[in-house]
Design a protein around this motif. Structure first.
Motif: not given
Length: 110
Positions: A26-36, A62-64, A78-80
């Motif tokens: 799972x990756x995307x903008x602010x999905x890691x530590x912040x939880x999206x 770039x994400x996609x 799985x991208x957000x």
């Protein structure tokens, strides 16, 4: 069956699939530590580590595009994308790259 709102259901679904299949990332903008931004990925990085749930630069294309490449090599990304308006720049990667990958690679990637 537990009652859940949509955010809880999405988080639960990703949690179940990440537990079941080590190829799910799972990756995307602010999905890691912040939880999206909407907390859909809350707790996933703590549970599965930074290799499987991580932040990406703010570049929807770039994400996609990265997800298309990861999928071609057997991962299940799985991208957000934070907001629907920002998905349109990413559609080029789906239409121009993912949809044509089999033909551009002469069947090497399906």
């Amino acid at each position: 069956m537990a009652r859940m709102n949509m955010v809880q259901a999405l988080n639960s679904a990703m949690d179940v699939m990440m537990a079941r299949d080590p190829k799910v990332v799972v990756f995307g903008e602010d999905v890691g530590y912040f939880g999206g931004v909407f907390r859909v990925t809350d707790g996933l990085q703590a549970k599965y580590g930074k290799q499987r749930c991580f932040d990406a630069p703010i570049s929807e294309g770039g994400i996609v595009g990265t997800a298309v490449g990861m999928a071609a090599y057997g991962l299940r990304p799985v991208v957000e994308i934070q907001f629907a308006d920002y998905f349109y720049p990413a559609t080029d990667q789906i239409v121009s790259e993912a949809a044509r990958l089999r033909y551009r690679s002469a069947g090497d990637f399906t």
